[in-house]
Write a protein that holds these residues in place. Structure first.
Motif, PDB file in Angstrom:
ATOM      1  N   SER A  81       0.737  -1.156   0.174  1.00  0.00           N
ATOM      2  CA  SER A  81      -0.181   0.152  -0.016  1.00  0.00           C
ATOM      3  C   SER A  81       0.833   1.217   0.092  1.00  0.00           C
ATOM      4  CB  SER A  81      -1.055   0.157   1.185  1.00  0.00           C
ATOM      5  OG  SER A  81      -0.223  -0.055   2.692  1.00  0.00           O
ATOM      6  N   SER A  82       2.133   1.105   0.507  1.00  0.00           N
ATOM      7  CA  SER A  82       2.998   2.244   0.688  1.00  0.00           C
ATOM      8  C   SER A  82       4.563   1.786   0.225  1.00  0.00           C
ATOM      9  CB  SER A  82       2.948   3.196   1.940  1.00  0.00           C
ATOM     10  OG  SER A  82       3.980   4.125   2.041  1.00  0.00           O
ATOM     11  N   ASP A  83       4.987   1.786  -0.970  1.00  0.00           N
ATOM     12  CA  ASP A  83       6.268   1.388  -1.231  1.00  0.00           C
ATOM     13  C   ASP A  83       7.348   2.187  -0.573  1.00  0.00           C
ATOM     14  OD1 ASP A  83       5.522  -0.611  -2.946  1.00  0.00           O
ATOM     15  OD2 ASP A  83       5.802   0.386  -4.720  1.00  0.00           O
ATOM     16  N   GLN A  84       7.070   3.508  -0.081  1.00  0.00           N
ATOM     17  CA  GLN A  84       7.942   4.396   0.347  1.00  0.00           C
ATOM     18  C   GLN A  84       8.153   3.940   1.749  1.00  0.00           C
ATOM     19  OE1 GLN A  84       6.755   8.698   0.127  1.00  0.00           O
ATOM     20  NE2 GLN A  84       7.271   8.616  -2.064  1.00  0.00           N
ATOM     21  N   ASP A  85       7.169   3.651   2.569  1.00  0.00           N
ATOM     22  CA  ASP A  85       7.473   3.338   3.990  1.00  0.00           C
ATOM     23  C   ASP A  85       8.148   1.919   4.114  1.00  0.00           C
ATOM     24  OD1 ASP A  85       5.784   5.264   4.581  1.00  0.00           O
ATOM     25  OD2 ASP A  85       3.765   3.856   5.071  1.00  0.00           O
ATOM     26  N   VAL A  86       7.997   0.985   2.791  1.00  0.00           N
ATOM     27  CA  VAL A  86       8.787  -0.319   3.040  1.00  0.00           C
ATOM     28  C   VAL A  86      10.194  -0.055   2.518  1.00  0.00           C
ATOM     29  CG1 VAL A  86       9.070  -2.573   2.053  1.00  0.00           C
ATOM     30  CG2 VAL A  86       6.721  -1.720   2.450  1.00  0.00           C
ATOM     31  N   PHE A  87      10.451   1.098   1.875  1.00  0.00           N
ATOM     32  CA  PHE A  87      11.708   1.233   1.266  1.00  0.00           C
ATOM     33  C   PHE A  87      12.479   1.968   2.626  1.00  0.00           C
ATOM     34  CE2 PHE A  87      14.833   4.221  -0.407  1.00  0.00           C
ATOM     35  CZ  PHE A  87      15.454   3.702  -1.307  1.00  0.00           C
ATOM     36  N   ARG A  88      11.991   2.622   3.269  1.00  0.00           N
ATOM     37  CA  ARG A  88      12.493   3.378   4.318  1.00  0.00           C
ATOM     38  C   ARG A  88      13.031   2.501   5.386  1.00  0.00           C
ATOM     39  NH1 ARG A  88       8.778   7.795   3.343  1.00  0.00           N
ATOM     40  NH2 ARG A  88       7.579   6.948   4.891  1.00  0.00           N
ATOM     41  N   LEU A  89      11.924   1.402   5.776  1.00  0.00           N
ATOM     42  CA  LEU A  89      12.014   0.373   6.960  1.00  0.00           C
ATOM     43  C   LEU A  89      13.275  -0.325   6.314  1.00  0.00           C
ATOM     44  CD1 LEU A  89      10.653  -1.354   9.021  1.00  0.00           C
ATOM     45  CD2 LEU A  89       9.940  -2.788   7.010  1.00  0.00           C
ATOM     46  N   VAL A  90      13.512  -0.738   5.109  1.00  0.00           N
ATOM     47  CA  VAL A  90      14.406  -1.755   4.859  1.00  0.00           C
ATOM     48  C   VAL A  90      15.951  -0.934   4.480  1.00  0.00           C
ATOM     49  CG1 VAL A  90      15.455  -2.901   2.718  1.00  0.00           C
ATOM     50  CG2 VAL A  90      13.057  -3.111   3.370  1.00  0.00           C
ATOM     51  N   LEU A  91      15.718   0.428   4.201  1.00  0.00           N
ATOM     52  CA  LEU A  91      17.042   1.245   4.336  1.00  0.00           C
ATOM     53  C   LEU A  91      17.582   1.254   5.710  1.00  0.00           C
ATOM     54  CD1 LEU A  91      19.197   3.174   2.713  1.00  0.00           C
ATOM     55  CD2 LEU A  91      17.326   4.725   2.862  1.00  0.00           C
ATOM     56  N   HIS A  92      16.678   1.865   6.724  1.00  0.00           N
ATOM     57  CA  HIS A  92      17.237   2.243   7.678  1.00  0.00           C
ATOM     58  C   HIS A  92      17.494   0.909   8.624  1.00  0.00           C
ATOM     59  CE1 HIS A  92      16.595   6.454   6.953  1.00  0.00           C
ATOM     60  NE2 HIS A  92      15.313   6.334   6.759  1.00  0.00           N
ATOM     61  N   GLY A  93      16.721  -0.034   8.351  1.00  0.00           N
ATOM     62  CA  GLY A  93      16.928  -1.236   9.126  1.00  0.00           C
ATOM     63  C   GLY A  93      18.356  -1.943   8.916  1.00  0.00           C
ATOM     64  N   ILE A  94      18.619  -1.725   7.851  1.00  0.00           N
ATOM     65  CA  ILE A  94      20.151  -2.416   7.502  1.00  0.00           C
ATOM     66  C   ILE A  94      21.158  -1.504   7.743  1.00  0.00           C
ATOM     67  CG2 ILE A  94      21.605  -2.983   5.439  1.00  0.00           C
ATOM     68  CD1 ILE A  94      19.041  -3.989   3.758  1.00  0.00           C
ATOM     69  N   ARG A  95      20.887  -0.387   7.442  1.00  0.00           N
ATOM     70  CA  ARG A  95      22.016   0.817   7.936  1.00  0.00           C
ATOM     71  C   ARG A  95      22.511   0.741   9.365  1.00  0.00           C
ATOM     72  NH1 ARG A  95      20.911   6.279   4.307  1.00  0.00           N
ATOM     73  NH2 ARG A  95      22.055   5.569   2.417  1.00  0.00           N
ATOM     74  N   GLU A  96      21.035   0.629  10.132  1.00  0.00           N
ATOM     75  CA  GLU A  96      21.397   0.594  11.570  1.00  0.00           C
ATOM     76  C   GLU A  96      22.124  -0.743  12.163  1.00  0.00           C
ATOM     77  OE1 GLU A  96      18.119  -0.215  14.524  1.00  0.00           O
ATOM     78  OE2 GLU A  96      18.145   1.732  14.861  1.00  0.00           O
ATOM     79  N   ALA A  97      21.691  -1.837  11.537  1.00  0.00           N
ATOM     80  CA  ALA A  97      22.279  -3.153  11.798  1.00  0.00           C
ATOM     81  C   ALA A  97      23.805  -3.038  11.353  1.00  0.00           C
ATOM     82  CB  ALA A  97      21.840  -4.296  11.047  1.00  0.00           C
ATOM     83  N   ILE A  98      24.287  -2.634  10.258  1.00  0.00           N
ATOM     84  CA  ILE A  98      25.798  -2.528  10.123  1.00  0.00           C
ATOM     85  C   ILE A  98      26.485  -1.645  10.798  1.00  0.00           C
ATOM     86  CG2 ILE A  98      27.300  -1.920   8.288  1.00  0.00           C
ATOM     87  CD1 ILE A  98      25.149  -2.792   6.015  1.00  0.00           C
ATOM     88  N   THR A  99      25.994  -0.351  11.235  1.00  0.00           N
ATOM     89  CA  THR A  99      26.706   0.479  11.940  1.00  0.00           C
ATOM     90  C   THR A  99      26.566  -0.024  13.536  1.00  0.00           C
ATOM     91  OG1 THR A  99      25.338   2.345  10.733  1.00  0.00           O
ATOM     92  CG2 THR A  99      26.491   2.990  12.789  1.00  0.00           C
ATOM     93  N   SER A 100      25.602  -0.395  13.845  1.00  0.00           N
ATOM     94  CA  SER A 100      25.933  -0.994  15.301  1.00  0.00           C
ATOM     95  C   SER A 100      26.544  -2.255  15.401  1.00  0.00           C
ATOM     96  CB  SER A 100      24.433  -1.265  15.846  1.00  0.00           C
ATOM     97  OG  SER A 100      23.470  -1.969  15.183  1.00  0.00           O
ATOM     98  N   SER A 101      26.732  -3.036  14.352  1.00  0.00           N
ATOM     99  CA  SER A 101      27.847  -4.317  14.558  1.00  0.00           C
ATOM    100  C   SER A 101      29.068  -4.178  14.893  1.00  0.00           C
ATOM    101  CB  SER A 101      27.071  -5.130  13.290  1.00  0.00           C
ATOM    102  OG  SER A 101      28.118  -4.481  12.128  1.00  0.00           O
ATOM    103  N   GLY A 102      29.617  -3.221  14.196  1.00  0.00           N
ATOM    104  CA  GLY A 102      31.060  -2.928  14.214  1.00  0.00           C
ATOM    105  C   GLY A 102      31.991  -4.209  13.574  1.00  0.00           C
ATOM    106  N   THR A 103      31.292  -4.760  12.623  1.00  0.00           N
ATOM    107  CA  THR A 103      31.993  -5.777  11.793  1.00  0.00           C
ATOM    108  C   THR A 103      32.389  -5.454  10.420  1.00  0.00           C
ATOM    109  OG1 THR A 103      30.120  -6.350  10.900  1.00  0.00           O
ATOM    110  CG2 THR A 103      30.508  -7.487  13.008  1.00  0.00           C
ATOM    111  N   ALA A 104      32.446  -3.987  10.238  1.00  0.00           N
ATOM    112  CA  ALA A 104      32.926  -3.376   8.985  1.00  0.00           C
ATOM    113  C   ALA A 104      34.419  -3.449   8.675  1.00  0.00           C
ATOM    114  CB  ALA A 104      32.075  -2.208   8.742  1.00  0.00           C
TER     115      ALA A 104
END
Length: 647
Positions: A309-332
């Motif tokens: 029903s809202s592609d934009q909401d799903v886009f933001r969910l995936v984008l911010h979810g992945i970025r937060e996971a990578i940033t907080s993991s300290g595995t880069a």
């Protein structure tokens, strides 16, 4: 005489089968969806000849009585819904009631099912789309469906199939992905009599990934858990350094349904755009949970796509979810993987993959009034693997000798005198010249707080190799920093900061000779309408008419490739994805790369230390703007292993 004919049910079912059953993997998917919906905890999948000669699926689900077993082969016969309104409130994999009817119309099918509890089972047989018999059968609780001779009566479809090995590869790949989204089910896959894999059915996603894709994949995953706007994303995404040459392991599930989505793919690319190199793709297993009414699953014949029903909401969910996971993991960070072959700790037994505390799937519980709740299909579990040295282990012996050599008995203790107890190390925090606060600090706490970047910031300068690689050293680790990649990242983040909301417009570079471009009529109209957006980002464009434009000024650093960069930006702006405001990062990438110190440039020790200091304060100090690593580390232990000082 009229020309319109009403097709008989056999012909109609064969046509319908062409939509639903495209190849053997379609049969396996439909049957596995039914097994999942039956509440099974064990599923056995066998196939031979690429699934053309045999597909057999056995589950221990709820089973069916005789009446339901006969009805199951009728077109649009389903237990999942009764009215059209029910389709917008689904929590099951299947719902159309087409699977068995479509399969039976193009293959020989035998279904054996039982409700268990000493109830006589039922056996239903179809050949060439015709019912051959319904008999009693002795069977355990559950259902077994056997499909043979697929497409034997539809030669036009059969000739489009590929080699048996290729069709078998499609089946294996699909079952692997569905096994990950259903970790509560123990799934065994058997190909031509050989077991391919068996998942444990523990309910933990990481256990399923370990069983299907192996240790390396499981150990390079970062947990994802994020919620916004009534949507939730769970699962795992890969470390930026663990990438593949294709999207084969980018698995996306919506309410546990495996799907393909351009919106979600674009969000994944956006999240990793500065962390992985071009034509490299991260691994991810992402489970998106939303209210059934906000997603339409009835938009594809094989249910492989959905409509949000809202592609934009799903886009933001995936984008911010992945970025937060990578940033907080300290595995880069990047560790040295060069000279020593095998695992760095080959003498120690492999650890089982540890499941994070948040490894718990969520489903939309319709019976709970539309609240997000933990799925009954998964359970959370935390583990602490125990490593036991093997008897006669040389590495263990070396470690023991090192401990013993450092042991110095206290003479006062040996002579029977009173033992002196040393005070633990403390950190003194000065808040007032006359008031001191004493805060105990343990070695383990200090070590936990030290990341690779913290250690690099405190390292001492050693030298520069080949006028390209800055060498920094700590007590037990040596860091090699690519001066170009590091400087490029520093400039990139500085330029991105200038482009942040509320900042001034981009700095323009006026061209000595305007670049004249001819565009399509639709592009010309789009540029004219979006002129303000081009202007605020550093472009000065003159509309010449007759579908021609003149680029008189472009963002700083992009003049030599103005037409190419402008075309890329124009294409990105016209893409049907929500993140149109971020397409300008390509310009900033190019500018940062051109302005950065080059490999081979001579820099002083002061310049090198200044660069390291700036790099350690970045949001992502691990990658340049194009995704290449900025540094890697080599530990003292790596050197000692390569020189055989330890074995």
């Amino acid at each position: 005489m009229g020309r319109i004919n009403v097709l008989d049910s056999r012909t109609a079912n064969a046509i319908k089968a062409g939509e639903v059953i495209e190849r053997p993997v379609s049969v396996v998917k439909e049957l596995l969806d039914n097994a999942i919906d039956s509440g099974a905890t064990r599923v056995r999948i066998e196939f031979a000849g690429g699934g053309i000669s045999l597909i057999r699926m056995t589950d221990n689900g709820c089973g069916m009585d005789r009446e339901d077993a006969e009805k199951a082969f009728l077109i649009h016969a389903t237990s999942k819904l009764k009215t059209i309104e029910d389709i917008y409130d689904l929590s099951t994999m299947g719902f159309r009631g087409e699977a068995l009817a479509s399969i039976a119309s193009c293959a020989d099918v035998t279904l054996t099912t039982s409700l268990g509890d000493n109830v006589t089972g039922t056996k239903v047989t179809y050949e060439d789309g015709n019912l051959k018999g319904v008999t009693d059968a002795t069977a355990p609780q559950g259902t077994t469906v056997e499909v043979r001779n697929l497409f034997k009566n539809i030669p036009a479809r059969y000739k489009f199939l590929k080699k048996d090995s290729t069709e078998g590869m499609y089946i294996t790949g699909m079952v692997e992905k569905l096994s990950v989204s259903n970790p509560q089910i123990s799934i065994k896959l058997i190909k031509d009599g050989a077991v391919q894999f068996t998942t444990p059915g523990t309910g933990l996603v990481k256990d399923a990934v370990y069983a299907v894709y192996g240790k390396d994949t499981a150990n390079n995953l970062v947990p994802v858990s994020f919620q916004m706007d009534g949507l939730r994303i769970e699962g795992f995404t890969g470390s930026p350094r663990f990438v593949r040459g294709n999207r084969g392991l980018q698995c996306v599930y919506v309410n546990d349904r495996l799907i393909h989505s351009k919106t979600i793919t674009a969000a994944i690319d956006e999240a990793y755009k500065n962390s992985v190199m071009k034509n490299k793709f991260p691994v991810c297993f992402l489970m998106i949970y939303c209210a059934p009414g906000t997603v339409d699953v009835n938009v594809h014949p094989q249910k492989a796509e959905v409509k949000f029903s809202s592609d934009q909401d799903v886009f933001r969910l995936v984008l911010h979810g992945i970025r937060e996971a990578i940033t907080s993991s300290g595995t880069a960070g990047n560790a040295f993987k060069g000279i020593v072959s095998g695992d760095s700790d080959a003498s120690l037994p492999a650890e089982e993959p540890a499941a994070p505390a948040g490894d718990k799937q969520l489903r939309y519980d319709v019976s709970a009034g539309g609240k997000m709740s933990g799925s009954h299909r998964l359970k959370s579990e935390s583990r602490q693997p125990v490593t036991v040295p093997a008897a006669g282990d040389a590495a263990s012996a070396n470690e023991l000798l090192k401990i013993l050599s450092g042991f110095k008995p206290d003479a006062s203790v040996v002579s029977g005198q009173k033992e002196t107890v040393e005070a633990p190390a403390v950190a003194v925090k000065e808040e007032d010249p006359e008031v001191l606060e004493v805060v105990p600090v343990t070695a383990s706490e200090a070590e936990e707080e030290q990341t690779d970047i913290d250690k690099l910031a405190g390292a001492r300068f050693t030298g520069i190799l080949f006028n390209t690689y800055i060498v920094m050293q700590t007590t037990d680790t040596c860091y090699f920093v690519d001066q170009h990649a590091a400087h490029e990242r520093v400039l990139y983040e500085e330029f991105m900061e200038k482009k942040a909301p509320g900042k001034d417009v981009a700095v323009s570079e006026h061209m000595l000779v305007p670049s004249v471009m001819k565009v399509t009529a639709s592009d010309y109209a789009f540029i004219e309408e979006a002129m303000d957006r081009f202007t605020e980002n550093g472009f000065e464009i003159e509309m010449l008419g007759d579908r021609e434009i003149a680029l008189r000024a472009v963002p700083m650093g992009s003049a030599d490739k103005a037409p190419e960069i402008f075309s890329g930006i124009l294409t990105d702006l016209k893409r049907e994805i929500p993140a149109k405001t971020d397409v300008w990062y390509r310009l900033i990438q190019t500018t940062a790369c051109k302005a950065a110190i080059k490999a081979g440039d001579v820099i002083t020790e002061e310049q090198a230390l200044s660069l390291i200091n700036k790099m350690t304060k970045l949001e992502d100090p691990y990658h340049c703007a194009h995704g290449r690593p900025t540094f890697f580390s080599v530990t003292r232990k790596d050197f000692e292993k390569n020189f055989k000082r330890i074995v």
